[in-house]
Motif scaffolding. Sequence first.
Motif, short mmCIF file in Angstrom:
data_model
loop_
_atom_site.label_atom_id
_atom_site.label_comp_id
_atom_site.label_asym_id
_atom_site.label_seq_id
_atom_site.Cartn_x
_atom_site.Cartn_y
_atom_site.Cartn_z
N LEU A 243 0.82 -1.21 0.00
CA LEU A 243 0.00 0.00 0.00
C LEU A 243 0.86 1.26 0.00
CD1 LEU A 243 -2.81 -1.11 2.48
CD2 LEU A 243 -2.63 -1.45 0.00
N ARG A 244 2.17 1.09 0.04
CA ARG A 244 3.13 2.17 -0.08
C ARG A 244 2.88 3.26 0.96
NH1 ARG A 244 4.72 4.46 -5.49
NH2 ARG A 244 6.68 4.54 -4.36
N GLY A 245 3.07 2.88 2.21
CA GLY A 245 2.79 3.79 3.32
C GLY A 245 3.67 5.02 3.35
N LEU A 246 4.81 4.99 2.68
CA LEU A 246 5.69 6.16 2.65
C LEU A 246 5.50 7.00 1.38
CD1 LEU A 246 9.05 4.92 4.18
CD2 LEU A 246 7.31 6.37 5.20
N PRO A 354 2.25 -7.72 9.37
CA PRO A 354 2.42 -6.54 10.22
C PRO A 354 2.76 -5.28 9.42
CG PRO A 354 4.45 -7.81 10.24
CD PRO A 354 3.47 -8.57 9.36
N TRP A 355 3.07 -5.44 8.15
CA TRP A 355 3.49 -4.32 7.31
C TRP A 355 2.34 -3.75 6.50
CZ3 TRP A 355 8.30 -7.26 5.06
CH2 TRP A 355 9.22 -7.48 6.09
N GLU A 356 1.53 -4.64 5.94
CA GLU A 356 0.36 -4.24 5.15
C GLU A 356 -0.85 -4.84 5.86
OE1 GLU A 356 0.98 -2.11 3.09
OE2 GLU A 356 3.03 -2.47 2.38
N LEU A 357 -1.54 -4.03 6.62
CA LEU A 357 -2.59 -4.53 7.51
C LEU A 357 -3.84 -4.90 6.72
CD1 LEU A 357 -2.20 -1.98 10.45
CD2 LEU A 357 -1.01 -4.16 10.08
N VAL A 358 -4.42 -6.04 7.06
CA VAL A 358 -5.60 -6.49 6.34
C VAL A 358 -6.76 -5.53 6.53
CG1 VAL A 358 -6.46 -7.98 8.21
CG2 VAL A 358 -7.02 -8.52 5.83
N LYS A 359 -6.83 -4.85 7.65
CA LYS A 359 -7.93 -3.90 7.86
C LYS A 359 -7.84 -2.74 6.86
CE LYS A 359 -5.77 -1.07 11.51
NZ LYS A 359 -5.78 0.18 10.72
#
Length: 410
Positions: A243-246, A354-359
């Motif tokens: 999801l490219r959080g940065l 833990p990196w790309e949360l399913v929620k």
Amino acid sequence: PPPRLTLSASDTIMSAAAAVCVARAAPRAPAAAGFKARGSNNKKHHRAPTAFSAFSASSSASSSSASASSASTSSASASFPIPRGVVTTAASAAASPSMTVPARQPSLPAPAEVTEKFWEWEGHTIRYQQSGTEGPAMVLVHGFGGNADHWRKNTPVLGRKGRVFAIDLLGYGYSSKPNPMTAPQNTVYNFENWSRQLHSFIEQIVGEPAFIMTNSVGGIAGLQAAVDNPDNVRGVVLINVSLRGLHISKQSPMIKPFVKGLQTVLRTTTIGQSFFGNIARAQTVKNILKEAYGNPDAVTDELVDVILKPGLQPGAAEVFLDFISYSGGPLPEDLLPIVPPQVPVRILWGTVDPWELVKDGRAYGEFASVDRFIELPGIGHCPMDEAPEIVNPLLLEFVEDYRATTPGCA
């Protein structure tokens, strides 16, 4: 004091190490402002059983192959063989959490042979692995820090049912690693270039349209490929897509200057090389993988070697440092709405990633281009490696669902 920066390992196994050197306190900014999946609001999601045998599931996946008709070679919009949003799959219906499934079916064929090959593309050497001699083509695309060997538990099994190609993207595995520091930032390693690589590979090596199966940031390369040239892509499976959080659009205003500053320091000074040297160690890689995997016992010495060994090659540090400075480019929510209607997309998601949360990931199942969002309980960021007995039949089922209605070898 300045806000504490989280460089979450959302994009890659190796980029998780960035989180080791900084605090994990600051929450991510929301996904791109106003982000809302454009698709059915009542799309159902499916939770796969926690344990079932690949062998019984692959039997059900293969049972329909004999009746699949030859696909048209035209690229006209497909008439999907299943209702959009229906999520009960043959593989999951074949078992339930309470039933006992035989561990192995002796009558199943042995895994197909896997051969390693090299291909020249735009002056660069690209490594890939091939398995299977006939049937629908599948191209397997790893995540950042990965390579074709991360699919070693999938390639020979999928090769029973089709022609399978696991590729090292430019800069990774045993493919060439041109120095990105001699070019403008992020102009060598980006999703548009990897999309071009995939299309050239499909046209020159595969020789027919292919299903693209992906993990992590490889999913964005796969989606970009589907948007850029849908005639080459029969469908895309996203496994725990990044999801490219940065991404710049997801950084809060307070965090942006600190992210940019850290990226610049790591990319342009000797600090970055030292940082990478501290990461590229067996114990560090093992610790990162154990964080990413739901089952730490799946993190074997073999897996550590698969990830670490290519990362010790000349040029690997520069690739790593360039990519962790890549905060632009497309997001899944940018690409999913513009995937052409003839290219189906399916999402698989390990629920304890833990990196790309399913929620966060569930919203992506609502896009009209996505036919099913399948949750994989108890599995982490790399389900294809951690739980191939679950993922392999789901990948084959996707092929069976669409092989009769998408152009390519039936």
